[in-house]
Enzyme design. Structure first.
Site, PDB file in Angstrom:
ATOM      1  CG  ASP A   1      41.364  39.278  36.473  1.00 33.20           C
ATOM      2  OD1 ASP A   1      41.671  40.250  37.189  1.00 33.20           O
ATOM      3  OD2 ASP A   1      42.071  38.868  35.545  1.00 33.20           O
TER       4      ASP A   1
ATOM      5  CG  ASN B   1      46.405  39.652  44.058  1.00 30.72           C
ATOM      6  OD1 ASN B   1      45.396  38.967  44.235  1.00 30.72           O
ATOM      7  ND2 ASN B   1      46.800  40.007  42.842  1.00 30.72           N
TER       8      ASN B   1
HETATM    9  C1  IPE Z   1      40.257  41.262  40.728  1.00 34.28           C
HETATM   10  O1  IPE Z   1      40.316  42.444  39.988  1.00 34.28           O
HETATM   11  C2  IPE Z   1      40.315  41.496  42.223  1.00 34.28           C
HETATM   12  C3  IPE Z   1      41.590  41.126  42.894  1.00 34.28           C
HETATM   13  C4  IPE Z   1      42.592  40.481  42.370  1.00 34.28           C
HETATM   14  C5  IPE Z   1      41.729  41.537  44.294  1.00 34.28           C
HETATM   15  P1  IPE Z   1      41.723  43.110  39.612  1.00 34.28           P
HETATM   16  O2  IPE Z   1      42.096  44.034  40.718  1.00 34.28           O
HETATM   17  O3  IPE Z   1      42.716  42.071  39.265  1.00 34.28           O
HETATM   18  O4  IPE Z   1      41.324  43.991  38.328  1.00 34.28           O
HETATM   19  P2  IPE Z   1      42.186  44.194  37.006  1.00 34.28           P
HETATM   20  O5  IPE Z   1      42.601  42.849  36.523  1.00 34.28           O
HETATM   21  O6  IPE Z   1      43.338  45.058  37.366  1.00 34.28           O
HETATM   22  O7  IPE Z   1      41.231  44.858  36.077  1.00 34.28           O
HETATM   23 MG    MG Z   2      43.457  41.227  37.521  1.00 37.60          MG
END
Ligand code: IPE
Ligand code: MG
Length: 227
Positions: free
Chosen positions: A2, A50
């Site tokens: 994350d 996501n």
């Molecule tokens: C993790 O980083 C990668 C995925 C979930 C694909 P994030 O994209 O969640 O990054 P933040 O949490 O917005 O900083």
């Molecule tokens: Mg994240």
């Protein structure tokens, strides 16, 4: 894994810059894990939730999966690693599904470290699918309700190839599980660190494992029983 987006934003860069650097952190972490003799690593790459992100970001992440699968699989295979993708793959486009299947096939017989990539994965989804499979078997009388025990449930999960989780690491300072493997986390040691995923690597993994080996795991017993 994350914090890719926040890591990039802190440098005035687009979120995708964070995702690209996140791939490099995956490489470093996998090689460090193998050096440490860890037998299974499960990486949460993309959750069932996501998909709610902006369309462009989802598209970029999908593109990144395809690229990484195309470029990395041979290296993983050379290292005798076994790659498995866990999650509902049916929602990915045909090309990506094909790449995933090829990667799994190529490395299926390897005996080294198992690398699970959780993609379109959710812990609740996993348990729900297992329940459906079990219900069908009960309906057809292949199973009796009394046959249902913890082992049987475990064996019906998409994650049935992973043992109980020893150590869960979450980066970026968030202190939640976010629907990652739920069933096998029952007795996991949970490690939260403030650094964002692109900054994770060999040193951070060693720190986490060092913390883990000092934990006293009692599994419900008293500390006298454990010592
Ligand atoms: C993790 O980083 C990668 C995925 C979930 C694909 P994030 O994209 O969640 O990054 P933040 O949490 O917005 O900083
Ligand atoms: Mg994240």
């Amino acid at each position: 894994m994350d914090g890719n987006g926040r890591w990039a934003k802190a440098q005035g860069k687009p979120r995708i810059f964070g995702h690209k650097n996140g791939v490099e952190a995956v490489r470093k972490t996998i090689s460090a894990a193998a050096k440490l003799g860890i037998s299974v690593v499960t990486l949460f790459a993309f959750s069932s939730e996501n998909w709610r992100r902006p369309e462009e970001e989802v598209a970029v992440l999908m593109g990144l999966f395809v690229t990484v699968l195309s470029t990395e699989v041979k290296k993983l295979h050379k290292n005798n690693f076994c790659l498995r993708i866990i999650g509902d793959k049916s929602r990915f486009n045909e090309n990506l599904q094909k790449k995933m299947a090829q990667a799994e096939q190529m490395t299926a017989m390897n005996t080294g470290m198992v690398i699970n990539i959780a993609a379109n994965y959710g812990g609740k989804w996993d348990i729900t699918e297992a329940m459906k499979k079990i219900a069908i078997k009960v309906q057809s009388e292949e199973l009796q309700p009394s046959d249902i025990d913890e082992n049987l449930i475990t064996n019906h999960l998409a994650t049935s190839n992973i043992p109980e989780v020893d150590l869960l690491i979450r980066t970026s300072g968030e202190c939640r599980i976010s629907n990652f493997v739920l069933w096998q986390l029952a007795y996991a040691e949970i490690y939260f660190i403030p650094i964002c995923w692109p900054d994770f690597g060999e040193d951070s993994l060693i720190e986490a494992v060092t913390w883990f080996v000092d934990r006293e795991r009692r599994f419900g017993c008293t500390d006298e029983q454990i010592s």
